[in-house]
Scaffold this motif. Structure first.
Motif, mmCIF file in Angstrom:
data_model
loop_
_atom_site.group_PDB
_atom_site.id
_atom_site.type_symbol
_atom_site.label_atom_id
_atom_site.label_comp_id
_atom_site.label_asym_id
_atom_site.label_seq_id
_atom_site.Cartn_x
_atom_site.Cartn_y
_atom_site.Cartn_z
ATOM 1 N N LYS A 1 0.813 -1.219 0.000
ATOM 2 C CA LYS A 1 0.000 0.000 0.000
ATOM 3 C C LYS A 1 0.849 1.273 0.000
ATOM 4 C CE LYS A 1 -4.228 -1.441 0.037
ATOM 5 N NZ LYS A 1 -5.201 -0.916 -0.929
ATOM 6 N N LEU A 2 2.158 1.147 -0.003
ATOM 7 C CA LEU A 2 3.030 2.310 0.104
ATOM 8 C C LEU A 2 2.803 3.313 -1.026
ATOM 9 C CD1 LEU A 2 5.302 3.885 1.440
ATOM 10 C CD2 LEU A 2 6.929 2.479 0.161
ATOM 11 N N GLU A 3 2.759 2.864 -2.250
ATOM 12 C CA GLU A 3 2.602 3.787 -3.386
ATOM 13 C C GLU A 3 1.265 4.519 -3.330
ATOM 14 O OE1 GLU A 3 4.770 4.877 -5.699
ATOM 15 O OE2 GLU A 3 6.229 3.736 -4.527
ATOM 16 N N GLU A 4 0.199 3.819 -2.947
ATOM 17 C CA GLU A 4 -1.117 4.458 -2.856
ATOM 18 C C GLU A 4 -1.126 5.545 -1.782
ATOM 19 O OE1 GLU A 4 -4.591 1.823 -2.838
ATOM 20 O OE2 GLU A 4 -3.225 0.237 -3.481
ATOM 21 N N VAL A 5 -0.522 5.233 -0.628
ATOM 22 C CA VAL A 5 -0.472 6.213 0.464
ATOM 23 C C VAL A 5 0.391 7.402 0.065
ATOM 24 C CG1 VAL A 5 0.316 6.589 2.834
ATOM 25 C CG2 VAL A 5 -0.933 4.507 2.256
ATOM 26 N N VAL B 1 -4.475 8.884 4.461
ATOM 27 C CA VAL B 1 -3.771 7.633 4.767
ATOM 28 C C VAL B 1 -4.774 6.528 5.043
ATOM 29 C CG1 VAL B 1 -2.253 6.473 6.414
ATOM 30 C CG2 VAL B 1 -1.669 8.748 5.588
ATOM 31 N N THR B 2 -5.766 6.817 5.845
ATOM 32 C CA THR B 2 -6.780 5.812 6.187
ATOM 33 C C THR B 2 -7.510 5.315 4.947
ATOM 34 O OG1 THR B 2 -7.105 6.878 8.332
ATOM 35 C CG2 THR B 2 -8.818 5.365 7.608
ATOM 36 N N ARG B 3 -7.895 6.219 4.087
ATOM 37 C CA ARG B 3 -8.624 5.852 2.862
ATOM 38 C C ARG B 3 -7.753 5.028 1.921
ATOM 39 N NH1 ARG B 3 -9.634 10.620 1.630
ATOM 40 N NH2 ARG B 3 -7.945 10.950 0.192
ATOM 41 N N SER B 4 -6.502 5.408 1.735
ATOM 42 C CA SER B 4 -5.665 4.734 0.742
ATOM 43 C C SER B 4 -5.025 3.451 1.252
ATOM 44 C CB SER B 4 -4.585 5.688 0.231
ATOM 45 O OG SER B 4 -3.782 6.129 1.296
ATOM 46 N N ALA B 5 -4.886 3.294 2.571
ATOM 47 C CA ALA B 5 -4.234 2.092 3.118
ATOM 48 C C ALA B 5 -5.224 1.011 3.520
ATOM 49 C CB ALA B 5 -3.371 2.469 4.318
ATOM 50 N N LYS B 6 -6.493 1.336 3.591
ATOM 51 C CA LYS B 6 -7.494 0.384 4.082
ATOM 52 C C LYS B 6 -7.708 -0.767 3.103
ATOM 53 C CE LYS B 6 -11.967 0.179 6.207
ATOM 54 N NZ LYS B 6 -13.027 0.923 6.830
ATOM 55 N N THR B 7 -7.738 -1.992 3.653
ATOM 56 C CA THR B 7 -7.993 -3.180 2.835
ATOM 57 C C THR B 7 -9.253 -3.907 3.260
ATOM 58 O OG1 THR B 7 -6.712 -4.616 4.297
ATOM 59 C CG2 THR B 7 -5.525 -3.563 2.475
ATOM 60 N N GLY B 8 -9.751 -3.631 4.470
ATOM 61 C CA GLY B 8 -10.911 -4.332 4.971
ATOM 62 C C GLY B 8 -10.567 -5.642 5.662
ATOM 63 N N LYS B 9 -9.264 -5.929 5.795
ATOM 64 C CA LYS B 9 -8.804 -7.161 6.439
ATOM 65 C C LYS B 9 -7.884 -6.789 7.603
ATOM 66 C CE LYS B 9 -8.801 -9.521 2.022
ATOM 67 N NZ LYS B 9 -7.975 -10.171 1.019
ATOM 68 N N PHE B 10 -7.653 -7.732 8.517
ATOM 69 C CA PHE B 10 -6.715 -7.523 9.599
ATOM 70 C C PHE B 10 -5.322 -7.287 9.044
ATOM 71 C CE2 PHE B 10 -9.682 -10.344 12.100
ATOM 72 C CZ PHE B 10 -10.224 -9.313 12.834
ATOM 73 N N GLY B 11 -4.550 -6.470 9.742
ATOM 74 C CA GLY B 11 -3.162 -6.252 9.357
ATOM 75 C C GLY B 11 -3.001 -5.093 8.437
#
Length: 87
Positions: free
Chosen positions: A12-16, A77-87
């Motif tokens: 998720k680094l590039e998206e953030v 950050v929250t919007r772009s890093a969120k996957t909906g899964k743990f971790g």
């Protein structure tokens, strides 16, 4: 000024980074870290042997943000890093 620290998945680094750059934020420190949380690691096989990987690799982003844009940066950050899964 406030210090923003985020621990995200490696993929998720590039998206953030892109989301923060769209806000005009460019200076950041990125560190590879390992941690354990709800995921509790996972099991892998190497040369026929099974072993448990408890500390999962992550990315830590640190940056200093002005008070006027801090809330927007956290939301980005929250919007772009969120996957909906743990971790």
């Amino acid at each position: 000024m406030k210090k923003l620290e985020c621990i995200i998945r490696q993929n998720k680094l590039e998206e953030v980074k892109t989301a923060l750059q769209e806000l005009g934020l460019t200076g950041m420190t990125v560190t590879e870290v390992r941690g354990i949380g709800r995921q509790q690691g996972h099991t892998e096989f190497y040369r026929g042997s099974e072993y448990k990987v408890e500390f999962v690799p992550k990315i830590k982003i640190e940056m200093v943000v002005g008070d006027e844009i801090y809330t927007q940066a956290v939301e980005a950050v929250t919007r772009s890093a969120k996957t909906g899964k743990f971790g």
